[in-house]
Write an enzyme that holds these catalytic residues in place. Sequence first.
Site, PDB file in Angstrom:
ATOM      1  N   ASP A 203     101.898  85.171  29.633  1.00 21.48           N
ATOM      2  CA  ASP A 203     103.173  84.630  30.095  1.00 21.48           C
ATOM      3  C   ASP A 203     104.053  84.375  28.873  1.00 21.48           C
ATOM      4  O   ASP A 203     103.559  84.005  27.807  1.00 21.48           O
ATOM      5  CB  ASP A 203     102.980  83.295  30.828  1.00 21.48           C
ATOM      6  CG  ASP A 203     102.031  83.402  32.004  1.00 21.48           C
ATOM      7  OD1 ASP A 203     102.086  84.416  32.718  1.00 21.48           O
ATOM      8  OD2 ASP A 203     101.231  82.465  32.203  1.00 21.48           O
ATOM      9  N   ASP A 232     102.671  89.471  32.462  1.00 19.25           N
ATOM     10  CA  ASP A 232     102.485  88.470  33.518  1.00 19.25           C
ATOM     11  C   ASP A 232     103.787  87.703  33.722  1.00 19.25           C
ATOM     12  O   ASP A 232     104.856  88.286  33.755  1.00 19.25           O
ATOM     13  CB  ASP A 232     101.319  87.552  33.141  1.00 19.25           C
ATOM     14  CG  ASP A 232     100.692  86.872  34.361  1.00 19.25           C
ATOM     15  OD1 ASP A 232     101.260  86.977  35.453  1.00 19.25           O
ATOM     16  OD2 ASP A 232      99.643  86.236  34.206  1.00 19.25           O
ATOM     17  N   ASP A 236     105.337  80.224  33.779  1.00 22.01           N
ATOM     18  CA  ASP A 236     104.344  79.866  34.790  1.00 22.01           C
ATOM     19  C   ASP A 236     103.887  78.418  34.593  1.00 22.01           C
ATOM     20  O   ASP A 236     103.702  77.961  33.450  1.00 22.01           O
ATOM     21  CB  ASP A 236     103.132  80.793  34.732  1.00 22.01           C
ATOM     22  CG  ASP A 236     103.396  82.145  35.390  1.00 22.01           C
ATOM     23  OD1 ASP A 236     104.557  82.415  35.753  1.00 22.01           O
ATOM     24  OD2 ASP A 236     102.444  82.924  35.530  1.00 22.01           O
ATOM     25  N   ARG A 288     108.554  86.280  42.753  1.00 26.52           N
ATOM     26  CA  ARG A 288     108.180  84.978  42.190  1.00 26.52           C
ATOM     27  C   ARG A 288     109.398  84.260  41.584  1.00 26.52           C
ATOM     28  O   ARG A 288     109.501  84.074  40.376  1.00 26.52           O
ATOM     29  CB  ARG A 288     107.069  85.110  41.143  1.00 26.52           C
ATOM     30  CG  ARG A 288     105.793  85.704  41.696  1.00 26.52           C
ATOM     31  CD  ARG A 288     104.675  85.721  40.661  1.00 26.52           C
ATOM     32  NE  ARG A 288     103.456  86.311  41.193  1.00 26.52           N
ATOM     33  CZ  ARG A 288     102.331  86.480  40.497  1.00 26.52           C
ATOM     34  NH1 ARG A 288     102.279  86.102  39.232  1.00 26.52           N
ATOM     35  NH2 ARG A 288     101.259  87.023  41.058  1.00 26.52           N
TER      36      ARG A 288
END
Length: 393
Positions: A203, A232, A236, A288
């Site tokens: 991330d 990714d 996050d 997302r």
Amino acid sequence: MIAILAVFVLLALNPATISAAVFPRATECYGDCVTRCNAKSTAAEIATCLTGCAGKAACTTSTTKTTTTTKASTTSTKVTSTTKASTTSTKTTTGAASTATAAAGSPIGYATLNGGTTGGAGGSTVTVSTAADFVSAAQADGKAIIYLNGFFSNVGRIDVAADKTIIGVGSSSGFIGSSLFIKTGNVIVRNLKMQKCLGGDDDCITIQACNNVWVDHCDLSGDLAADKDTYDGLVDVSHAASFITISNNYFHDHHKTSLIGHSDSSKYDDASIKVTYYGNYFSNIGSRLPSIRFGTAHIFDNYYENILVSGINTRMGAQVLVENNVFVNALLPATSIDSDKVGYCVLHGNDFGGAVADCPTGTLNSITAYSYTLQATSSVAASVKANAGTGKI
């Protein structure tokens, strides 16, 4: 003598205003000093001002902390919305627990709670121009405000210690092929450009098992031409991290943008997760935006364009309040997919651009724990595109 007489004349004309202007630090406590510094117009001015706050006494004004726990609704009623939002004047919601303002350098949202997010305020200030110096400063113990001057590649995973403020210099300082890992609380990350992130957890910014993090005015991207699993997330949040604000960032050209909650079966994540998203610009994104499990999210005044798979995805009992966001060419702007259990949403004042928002109706009808002001929906697109990303603080 003439100068002293002039001051007393001014005080006689307007004692409250002139006194604050002439003697701003006479009886100033630490918290008031930080608030004043955060109102400065540039990051450099903020940092210089904050160095003068060290050693000041703590403020004695008490603050009532409000904790709200909402249980997921057990209904599964779908909300289908294709209507455009009203363009009436802005609405202000005020909660007694918040001291946040929209001034430069101050977060809004959940990062203002739980004691607030101050980063390295009150600590040393350093400017670094090499990757090695940045890693050393970021990992050091103690409070620090770190200015990163330069753009560096393939540094790997960079662990960030508690009580740090990280600010990129200019509009292009940051990293490619690298990542920030935040697992200790009270961290601020602003004005960084991060691209095609790799570095262990893959991330760009990973926030785990800690409280009070603010990510603001960053430029975060991947590569839509790459496989969706090559990179990714961009930001996050997992392992019960909470009191997070993600604001005024430019997220673009990426498959999987921002995941809250590690997995459906995670033993770490629960309803304690609280995240605020506002003022973000999402462009050319797969999904997302965010995808949230278990916790609570407040998502307002964001602009979404060219969303290829899904936008806001509420899952596993999550409760989400979605207000005054604008979507253009977006599939499934607010939905509940990809998990065995649905999540829930409440939709106020959004413009879905004719697309269908079908997330089940939730119970998070309002936020009272902190103060915030909604923009008129008709102003969101222009405001966000002008303000989000690097080089704007």
